[in-house]
Design a protein around this motif. Structure first.
Motif, PDB file in Angstrom:
ATOM      1  N   GLU A  32       0.824  -1.204   0.000  1.00  0.00           N
ATOM      2  CA  GLU A  32       0.000   0.000   0.000  1.00  0.00           C
ATOM      3  C   GLU A  32       0.864   1.262   0.000  1.00  0.00           C
ATOM      4  O   GLU A  32       1.947   1.280   0.580  1.00  0.00           O
ATOM      5  N   ASP A  33       0.361   2.293  -0.630  1.00  0.00           N
ATOM      6  CA  ASP A  33       1.038   3.586  -0.736  1.00  0.00           C
ATOM      7  C   ASP A  33       0.548   4.480   0.407  1.00  0.00           C
ATOM      8  O   ASP A  33      -0.259   5.379   0.198  1.00  0.00           O
ATOM      9  N   VAL A  34       1.020   4.172   1.631  1.00  0.00           N
ATOM     10  CA  VAL A  34       0.594   4.876   2.836  1.00  0.00           C
ATOM     11  C   VAL A  34       1.801   5.094   3.753  1.00  0.00           C
ATOM     12  O   VAL A  34       2.839   4.446   3.594  1.00  0.00           O
ATOM     13  N   ASP A  35       1.638   5.975   4.732  1.00  0.00           N
ATOM     14  CA  ASP A  35       2.703   6.232   5.702  1.00  0.00           C
ATOM     15  C   ASP A  35       2.892   5.083   6.684  1.00  0.00           C
ATOM     16  O   ASP A  35       4.005   4.818   7.131  1.00  0.00           O
ATOM     17  N   ALA A  36       1.787   4.440   7.077  1.00  0.00           N
ATOM     18  CA  ALA A  36       1.848   3.374   8.077  1.00  0.00           C
ATOM     19  C   ALA A  36       0.858   2.273   7.722  1.00  0.00           C
ATOM     20  O   ALA A  36      -0.214   2.544   7.183  1.00  0.00           O
ATOM     21  N   ILE A  37       1.272   1.043   8.045  1.00  0.00           N
ATOM     22  CA  ILE A  37       0.342  -0.078   7.921  1.00  0.00           C
ATOM     23  C   ILE A  37       0.137  -0.669   9.310  1.00  0.00           C
ATOM     24  O   ILE A  37       1.018  -0.615  10.165  1.00  0.00           O
ATOM     25  N   VAL A  38      -1.050  -1.201   9.521  1.00  0.00           N
ATOM     26  CA  VAL A  38      -1.390  -1.821  10.794  1.00  0.00           C
ATOM     27  C   VAL A  38      -1.213  -3.322  10.657  1.00  0.00           C
ATOM     28  O   VAL A  38      -1.641  -3.920   9.671  1.00  0.00           O
ATOM     29  N   ASP A  78      12.315  -3.025   6.017  1.00  0.00           N
ATOM     30  CA  ASP A  78      12.503  -3.298   4.589  1.00  0.00           C
ATOM     31  C   ASP A  78      11.254  -3.107   3.731  1.00  0.00           C
ATOM     32  O   ASP A  78      11.285  -3.404   2.536  1.00  0.00           O
ATOM     33  N   LEU A  79      10.164  -2.619   4.313  1.00  0.00           N
ATOM     34  CA  LEU A  79       8.983  -2.318   3.499  1.00  0.00           C
ATOM     35  C   LEU A  79       9.301  -1.125   2.605  1.00  0.00           C
ATOM     36  O   LEU A  79      10.075  -0.237   2.981  1.00  0.00           O
ATOM     37  N   ASP A  80       8.708  -1.105   1.439  1.00  0.00           N
ATOM     38  CA  ASP A  80       8.985  -0.033   0.486  1.00  0.00           C
ATOM     39  C   ASP A  80       8.348   1.277   0.913  1.00  0.00           C
ATOM     40  O   ASP A  80       7.200   1.293   1.365  1.00  0.00           O
ATOM     41  N   PRO A  81       9.088   2.381   0.744  1.00  0.00           N
ATOM     42  CA  PRO A  81       8.493   3.701   0.973  1.00  0.00           C
ATOM     43  C   PRO A  81       7.299   3.880   0.043  1.00  0.00           C
ATOM     44  O   PRO A  81       7.296   3.304  -1.046  1.00  0.00           O
ATOM     45  N   PRO A  82       6.309   4.631   0.482  1.00  0.00           N
ATOM     46  CA  PRO A  82       6.342   5.564   1.600  1.00  0.00           C
ATOM     47  C   PRO A  82       6.060   4.945   2.966  1.00  0.00           C
ATOM     48  O   PRO A  82       6.028   5.671   3.957  1.00  0.00           O
ATOM     49  N   ILE A  83       5.834   3.622   3.045  1.00  0.00           N
ATOM     50  CA  ILE A  83       5.562   3.013   4.357  1.00  0.00           C
ATOM     51  C   ILE A  83       6.778   3.233   5.257  1.00  0.00           C
ATOM     52  O   ILE A  83       7.876   2.795   4.927  1.00  0.00           O
ATOM     53  N   ARG A  84       6.540   3.942   6.363  1.00  0.00           N
ATOM     54  CA  ARG A  84       7.622   4.224   7.306  1.00  0.00           C
ATOM     55  C   ARG A  84       7.419   3.549   8.652  1.00  0.00           C
ATOM     56  O   ARG A  84       8.362   3.424   9.427  1.00  0.00           O
ATOM     57  N   HIS A  85       6.177   3.155   8.939  1.00  0.00           N
ATOM     58  CA  HIS A  85       5.861   2.606  10.256  1.00  0.00           C
ATOM     59  C   HIS A  85       4.958   1.386  10.134  1.00  0.00           C
ATOM     60  O   HIS A  85       4.113   1.321   9.239  1.00  0.00           O
ATOM     61  N   VAL A  86       5.153   0.458  11.068  1.00  0.00           N
ATOM     62  CA  VAL A  86       4.216  -0.642  11.258  1.00  0.00           C
ATOM     63  C   VAL A  86       3.606  -0.442  12.639  1.00  0.00           C
ATOM     64  O   VAL A  86       4.332  -0.335  13.634  1.00  0.00           O
ATOM     65  N   ILE A  87       2.297  -0.341  12.670  1.00  0.00           N
ATOM     66  CA  ILE A  87       1.564  -0.211  13.928  1.00  0.00           C
ATOM     67  C   ILE A  87       0.996  -1.584  14.243  1.00  0.00           C
ATOM     68  O   ILE A  87       0.207  -2.128  13.474  1.00  0.00           O
ATOM     69  N   HIS A  88       1.445  -2.146  15.347  1.00  0.00           N
ATOM     70  CA  HIS A  88       1.048  -3.495  15.743  1.00  0.00           C
ATOM     71  C   HIS A  88      -0.114  -3.393  16.732  1.00  0.00           C
ATOM     72  O   HIS A  88      -0.002  -2.688  17.730  1.00  0.00           O
ATOM     73  N   THR A  89      -1.191  -4.095  16.455  1.00  0.00           N
ATOM     74  CA  THR A  89      -2.320  -4.137  17.384  1.00  0.00           C
ATOM     75  C   THR A  89      -2.741  -5.583  17.568  1.00  0.00           C
ATOM     76  O   THR A  89      -2.647  -6.386  16.632  1.00  0.00           O
ATOM     77  N   VAL A  90      -3.170  -5.903  18.753  1.00  0.00           N
ATOM     78  CA  VAL A  90      -3.570  -7.272  19.082  1.00  0.00           C
ATOM     79  C   VAL A  90      -5.083  -7.296  19.237  1.00  0.00           C
ATOM     80  O   VAL A  90      -5.635  -6.686  20.149  1.00  0.00           O
ATOM     81  N   GLY A  91      -5.726  -7.997  18.324  1.00  0.00           N
ATOM     82  CA  GLY A  91      -7.176  -8.110  18.364  1.00  0.00           C
ATOM     83  C   GLY A  91      -7.638  -9.176  19.327  1.00  0.00           C
ATOM     84  O   GLY A  91      -6.842  -9.977  19.831  1.00  0.00           O
ATOM     85  N   PRO A  92      -8.937  -9.203  19.560  1.00  0.00           N
ATOM     86  CA  PRO A  92      -9.493 -10.206  20.463  1.00  0.00           C
ATOM     87  C   PRO A  92      -9.663 -11.559  19.773  1.00  0.00           C
ATOM     88  O   PRO A  92      -9.923 -11.632  18.574  1.00  0.00           O
ATOM     89  N   VAL A  93      -9.509 -12.612  20.551  1.00  0.00           N
ATOM     90  CA  VAL A  93      -9.883 -13.949  20.094  1.00  0.00           C
ATOM     91  C   VAL A  93     -11.390 -14.057  20.311  1.00  0.00           C
ATOM     92  O   VAL A  93     -11.908 -13.692  21.367  1.00  0.00           O
ATOM     93  N   TRP A  94     -12.104 -14.504  19.280  1.00  0.00           N
ATOM     94  CA  TRP A  94     -13.560 -14.629  19.364  1.00  0.00           C
ATOM     95  C   TRP A  94     -13.949 -15.722  20.354  1.00  0.00           C
ATOM     96  O   TRP A  94     -13.493 -16.861  20.254  1.00  0.00           O
ATOM     97  N   ARG A  95     -14.761 -15.371  21.322  1.00  0.00           N
ATOM     98  CA  ARG A  95     -15.237 -16.316  22.330  1.00  0.00           C
ATOM     99  C   ARG A  95     -16.762 -16.317  22.372  1.00  0.00           C
ATOM    100  O   ARG A  95     -17.367 -16.465  23.433  1.00  0.00           O
ATOM    101  N   GLY A  96     -17.363 -16.085  21.209  1.00  0.00           N
ATOM    102  CA  GLY A  96     -18.812 -16.102  21.124  1.00  0.00           C
ATOM    103  C   GLY A  96     -19.476 -14.783  21.449  1.00  0.00           C
ATOM    104  O   GLY A  96     -20.692 -14.712  21.550  1.00  0.00           O
TER     105      GLY A  96
END
Length: 167
Positions: free
Chosen positions: A14-20, A67-85
């Motif tokens: 993606e051509d963005v500043d940050a990816i999640v 090593d991601l290609d510019p313009p991506i400069r940041h990786v934002i790491h988020t931890v989602g929930p495990v589905w428990r119904g």
């Protein structure tokens, strides 16, 4: 207010500043989107993530994109929930992932951010519910991000996100 787009493709291109990154709490990589981002960013991403771990569900932290290609400069790491119904406050945790990621993006000065469909893979969150939460949360977020791109890996997810965005 941010422009919100839905696309189908590879989030690492993606051509963005940050990816999640839909990460696990160890931030060391895994399968699905997490594995793809780690492969594309190279081995330094694992070391950088490990230094910030653990990351609790609903929170977000950032590393360089390495090593991601510019313009991506940041990786934002988020931890989602495990589905428990739906009985373990999963919806609130998932919404927090999107909100916290945008807060981190703001702190980095990112003007464009690409999100995957968080928690809909091995964490088992129902994709239709997740699409609605993703769209509602980014739509209502107080952020300086100008472009929010929701990146679907497959056509089914693309269609669910597109339908959620249209309402």
């Amino acid at each position: 207010m941010a422009l919100i787009e839905v696309v189908q493709g590879d989030i690492t291109r993606e051509d963005v500043d940050a990816i999640v990154n839909a990460a696990n709490p160890s931030l060391r990589g895994g399968g699905g989107v997490d594995g793809a981002i780690h492969r594309a960013a190279g081995p330094r991403l694992e070391a950088a993530g490990a230094a910030l771990a653990p990351c609790p569900p609903g929170d977000a932290v950032a590393t360089p994109a390495f090593d991601l290609d510019p313009p991506i400069r940041h990786v934002i790491h988020t931890v989602g929930p495990v589905w428990r119904g739906g009985v373990a406050d999963e919806a609130a945790t998932l919404a927090s992932c999107y909100r916290r990621s945008l807060e981190v993006a703001d702190s980095l000065g990112a003007r464009s951010v690409a999100f995957p469909a968080i928690s809909t893979g091995v964490f088992g969150y129902p994709p239709d519910h997740a699409a609605r939460i993703a769209v509602d949360t980014v739509r209502s977020a107080d952020t300086r991000v100008e472009l929010i791109r929701l990146v679907a890996f497959d056509r089914a997810t693309h269609d669910l996100l597109t339908a959620a965005l249209a309402t």
